[in-house]
Design an enzyme around this catalytic site. Structure first.
Site, PDB file in Angstrom:
ATOM      1  N   ASP A   1     -90.567  49.683  -3.182  1.00  0.00           N
ATOM      2  CA  ASP A   1     -89.268  49.991  -3.784  1.00  0.00           C
ATOM      3  C   ASP A   1     -89.154  51.418  -4.266  1.00  0.00           C
ATOM      4  O   ASP A   1     -90.142  52.134  -4.407  1.00  0.00           O
ATOM      5  CB  ASP A   1     -89.035  49.078  -4.991  1.00  0.00           C
ATOM      6  CG  ASP A   1     -89.870  49.504  -6.193  1.00  0.00           C
ATOM      7  OD1 ASP A   1     -91.083  49.721  -6.022  1.00  0.00           O
ATOM      8  OD2 ASP A   1     -89.303  49.637  -7.291  1.00  0.00           O
TER       9      ASP A   1
ATOM     10  N   ASP B   1    -102.624  54.773  -3.957  1.00  0.00           N
ATOM     11  CA  ASP B   1    -102.272  56.183  -4.148  1.00  0.00           C
ATOM     12  C   ASP B   1    -103.442  56.847  -4.893  1.00  0.00           C
ATOM     13  O   ASP B   1    -104.462  57.159  -4.289  1.00  0.00           O
ATOM     14  CB  ASP B   1    -100.949  56.205  -4.930  1.00  0.00           C
ATOM     15  CG  ASP B   1    -100.342  57.583  -5.079  1.00  0.00           C
ATOM     16  OD1 ASP B   1    -100.632  58.458  -4.276  1.00  0.00           O
ATOM     17  OD2 ASP B   1     -99.548  57.785  -6.025  1.00  0.00           O
TER      18      ASP B   1
ATOM     19  N   PHE C   1     -93.144  59.787  -0.638  1.00  0.00           N
ATOM     20  CA  PHE C   1     -92.770  58.609  -1.415  1.00  0.00           C
ATOM     21  C   PHE C   1     -92.138  57.598  -0.456  1.00  0.00           C
ATOM     22  O   PHE C   1     -90.996  57.745  -0.039  1.00  0.00           O
ATOM     23  CB  PHE C   1     -91.810  58.953  -2.561  1.00  0.00           C
ATOM     24  CG  PHE C   1     -91.647  57.790  -3.485  1.00  0.00           C
ATOM     25  CD1 PHE C   1     -92.604  57.524  -4.451  1.00  0.00           C
ATOM     26  CD2 PHE C   1     -90.572  56.923  -3.346  1.00  0.00           C
ATOM     27  CE1 PHE C   1     -92.483  56.409  -5.283  1.00  0.00           C
ATOM     28  CE2 PHE C   1     -90.435  55.809  -4.167  1.00  0.00           C
ATOM     29  CZ  PHE C   1     -91.402  55.561  -5.138  1.00  0.00           C
TER      30      PHE C   1
ATOM     31  N   ARG D   1     -86.699  47.211  -1.017  1.00  0.00           N
ATOM     32  CA  ARG D   1     -87.822  46.332  -0.665  1.00  0.00           C
ATOM     33  C   ARG D   1     -87.524  45.538   0.600  1.00  0.00           C
ATOM     34  O   ARG D   1     -88.418  45.123   1.324  1.00  0.00           O
ATOM     35  CB  ARG D   1     -88.110  45.350  -1.798  1.00  0.00           C
ATOM     36  CG  ARG D   1     -88.648  45.978  -3.071  1.00  0.00           C
ATOM     37  CD  ARG D   1     -89.191  44.893  -4.003  1.00  0.00           C
ATOM     38  NE  ARG D   1     -89.398  45.340  -5.359  1.00  0.00           N
ATOM     39  CZ  ARG D   1     -90.484  45.984  -5.802  1.00  0.00           C
ATOM     40  NH1 ARG D   1     -91.471  46.239  -4.981  1.00  0.00           N
ATOM     41  NH2 ARG D   1     -90.590  46.346  -7.063  1.00  0.00           N
TER      42      ARG D   1
ATOM     43  N   LYS E   1    -102.982  56.401   0.755  1.00  0.00           N
ATOM     44  CA  LYS E   1    -102.765  57.850   0.601  1.00  0.00           C
ATOM     45  C   LYS E   1    -104.077  58.455   0.116  1.00  0.00           C
ATOM     46  O   LYS E   1    -104.227  58.778  -1.059  1.00  0.00           O
ATOM     47  CB  LYS E   1    -101.699  58.100  -0.467  1.00  0.00           C
ATOM     48  CG  LYS E   1    -100.272  57.910  -0.049  1.00  0.00           C
ATOM     49  CD  LYS E   1     -99.381  58.432  -1.201  1.00  0.00           C
ATOM     50  CE  LYS E   1     -97.988  57.906  -1.119  1.00  0.00           C
ATOM     51  NZ  LYS E   1     -97.188  58.211  -2.321  1.00  0.00           N
TER      52      LYS E   1
ATOM     53  N   GLU F   1    -102.913  44.681  -1.152  1.00  0.00           N
ATOM     54  CA  GLU F   1    -102.080  45.695  -1.828  1.00  0.00           C
ATOM     55  C   GLU F   1    -101.022  46.259  -0.876  1.00  0.00           C
ATOM     56  O   GLU F   1    -101.218  46.263   0.345  1.00  0.00           O
ATOM     57  CB  GLU F   1    -102.973  46.879  -2.254  1.00  0.00           C
ATOM     58  CG  GLU F   1    -103.353  46.908  -3.703  1.00  0.00           C
ATOM     59  CD  GLU F   1    -102.201  47.277  -4.627  1.00  0.00           C
ATOM     60  OE1 GLU F   1    -101.031  47.225  -4.219  1.00  0.00           O
ATOM     61  OE2 GLU F   1    -102.473  47.611  -5.782  1.00  0.00           O
TER      62      GLU F   1
ATOM     63  N   LYS G   1     -94.906  43.446  -6.866  1.00  0.00           N
ATOM     64  CA  LYS G   1     -94.078  42.738  -5.905  1.00  0.00           C
ATOM     65  C   LYS G   1     -94.212  43.341  -4.503  1.00  0.00           C
ATOM     66  O   LYS G   1     -93.869  42.724  -3.515  1.00  0.00           O
ATOM     67  CB  LYS G   1     -92.592  42.854  -6.319  1.00  0.00           C
ATOM     68  CG  LYS G   1     -92.299  42.350  -7.699  1.00  0.00           C
ATOM     69  CD  LYS G   1     -90.821  42.742  -8.082  1.00  0.00           C
ATOM     70  CE  LYS G   1     -90.577  42.387  -9.525  1.00  0.00           C
ATOM     71  NZ  LYS G   1     -89.291  42.938  -9.995  1.00  0.00           N
ATOM     72  N   GLY G   2     -94.699  44.567  -4.465  1.00  0.00           N
ATOM     73  CA  GLY G   2     -94.633  45.356  -3.229  1.00  0.00           C
ATOM     74  C   GLY G   2     -95.361  44.801  -2.029  1.00  0.00           C
ATOM     75  O   GLY G   2     -95.048  45.146  -0.890  1.00  0.00           O
TER      76      GLY G   2
HETATM   77  P1  5GP Z   1    -101.966  54.189  -7.930  1.00  0.00           P
HETATM   78  O1  5GP Z   1    -102.404  53.508  -9.195  1.00  0.00           O
HETATM   79  O2  5GP Z   1    -102.891  53.954  -6.762  1.00  0.00           O
HETATM   80  O3  5GP Z   1    -101.699  55.648  -8.136  1.00  0.00           O
HETATM   81  O4  5GP Z   1    -100.538  53.622  -7.594  1.00  0.00           O
HETATM   82  C1  5GP Z   1    -100.391  52.398  -7.003  1.00  0.00           C
HETATM   83  C2  5GP Z   1     -98.989  51.890  -7.145  1.00  0.00           C
HETATM   84  O5  5GP Z   1     -98.029  52.949  -7.285  1.00  0.00           O
HETATM   85  C3  5GP Z   1     -98.609  51.122  -5.909  1.00  0.00           C
HETATM   86  O6  5GP Z   1     -99.021  49.784  -5.979  1.00  0.00           O
HETATM   87  C4  5GP Z   1     -97.096  51.318  -5.900  1.00  0.00           C
HETATM   88  O7  5GP Z   1     -96.504  50.347  -6.748  1.00  0.00           O
HETATM   89  C5  5GP Z   1     -96.888  52.682  -6.513  1.00  0.00           C
HETATM   90  N1  5GP Z   1     -96.763  53.718  -5.467  1.00  0.00           N
HETATM   91  C6  5GP Z   1     -97.644  54.697  -5.164  1.00  0.00           C
HETATM   92  N2  5GP Z   1     -97.186  55.462  -4.141  1.00  0.00           N
HETATM   93  C7  5GP Z   1     -95.981  54.943  -3.806  1.00  0.00           C
HETATM   94  C8  5GP Z   1     -95.014  55.283  -2.793  1.00  0.00           C
HETATM   95  O8  5GP Z   1     -95.143  56.224  -1.998  1.00  0.00           O
HETATM   96  N3  5GP Z   1     -93.911  54.494  -2.735  1.00  0.00           N
HETATM   97  C9  5GP Z   1     -93.698  53.448  -3.583  1.00  0.00           C
HETATM   98  N4  5GP Z   1     -92.565  52.759  -3.421  1.00  0.00           N
HETATM   99  N5  5GP Z   1     -94.587  53.091  -4.529  1.00  0.00           N
HETATM  100  C10 5GP Z   1     -95.718  53.842  -4.638  1.00  0.00           C
END
Ligand code: 5GP
Length: 181
Positions: free
Chosen positions: A159, A103, A152, A165, A131, A99, A43-44
Site C-alpha cells: 500500500d 527493506d 517505493f 493493495r 531491497k 513477507e 497486511k501486505g
Molecule cells: P523494514 O523494516 O524492512 O525497513 O520495512 C519493512 C516494511 O516497510 C514492509 O513490510 C512494508 O510494510 C514497508 N515497506 C518498505 N518498503 C516499502 C515499499 O517500497 N513499498 C511499500 N508499500 N511498503 C514498503
C-alpha cells in the site's frame, strides 16, 4: 482524494504467480517429510502468501502476524510493535515467515527475535520483494521473489496510505508523490 501517479508495471500477476510456484517447489523440496507453519505478515503479504500456499504440498499449518514500525509511513523508524500475535503453537516446528518486502530489515529482525522466544525448530524468511541495497541490519531472506531497486513500490498487497493493495501487479509511485509525503 489526492491523485498519485502510478509508474510502469514492474511485475505482472503472471510473473508473480510463476515465481511463487518456483519458490513453493523449492520449499516443498527443502521441507520434504517435515511439518511446516507458514506465517503471513499482515497486511501486505496476503496475495503473495496465497500464491505460495496454493502450491505447497508438505503438511502445512498457517497463521497470521502483524508487526509494524512507528513513525513515518514510507521508511522504517526502527521502533517496532507487534499488533497481532499468532495463536499457533510453534514449539519445535519449522516456521517460514512470508513477507511482502524486506527493506532495512528492522521490522523482520524484531519479529524473528520474538518468534525465537517460542522455541521453533527453525525460522526462515520468504519475501516477495527484497531491497538488498537498503539493508541496515544483518537480516537474510532465504527465499526471494524478486530483487528490486530503491523504489517505493505498491500493488499486489503493498500500500501507500492503505491504498493500491488491490492492484494485480507490482508498480511504484512516481518520485514527486513519494517526496510529497
Ligand atoms: P523494514 O523494516 O524492512 O525497513 O520495512 C519493512 C516494511 O516497510 C514492509 O513490510 C512494508 O510494510 C514497508 N515497506 C518498505 N518498503 C516499502 C515499499 O517500497 N513499498 C511499500 N508499500 N511498503 C514498503
Amino acid at each position: 482524494m489526492s491523485e498519485q501517479k502510478i509508474g510502469k508495471v514492474l511485475y505482472s500477476q503472471t510473473d508473480i504467480t510463476k515465481r511463487a510456484k518456483e519458490i513453493a517447489a523449492q520449499i516443498n523440496k527443502d521441507y520434504d517429510g517435515e511439518d511446516l507453519i507458514l506465517l503471513c505478515t499482515l497486511k501486505g503479504s496476503v496475495l503473495w502468501f496465497a500464491d505460495i500456499l496454493k502450491n505447497i504440498t508438505v503438511d502445512t499449518k498457517i497463521d497470521f502476524v502483524s508487526a509494524s514500525s512507528y513513525g513515518a509511513s514510507k521508511t522504517s523508524s526502527g521502533v517496532v510493535k507487534i499488533k497481532f500475535d499468532p495463536e499457533i503453537n510453534m514449539y519445535n516446528s519449522h516456521v517460514i515467515v512470508v513477507e511482502d518486502i524486506v527493506d532495512t530489515g528492522n521490522t523482520l529482525k524484531y519479529l524473528l527475535a520474538k518468534l525465537e522466544e517460542r522455541g521453533p525448530k527453525s525460522v526462515k524468511v520468504c519475501t516477495m520483494l527484497n531491497k538488498e541495497s537498503r539493508r541496515t541490519t544483518d537480516l537474510h531472506a532465504d527465499y526471494v521473489g524478486f530483487e528490486i531497486d530503491d523504489l517505493f513500490v505498491i500493488g499486489y498487497g503493498l500500500d501507500f496510505d492503505q491504498r493500491f493493495r488491490e492492484l494485480p501487479y507490482i508498480s511504484y509511485l512516481e518520485e514527486d508523490d513519494v517526496e510529497a509525503l
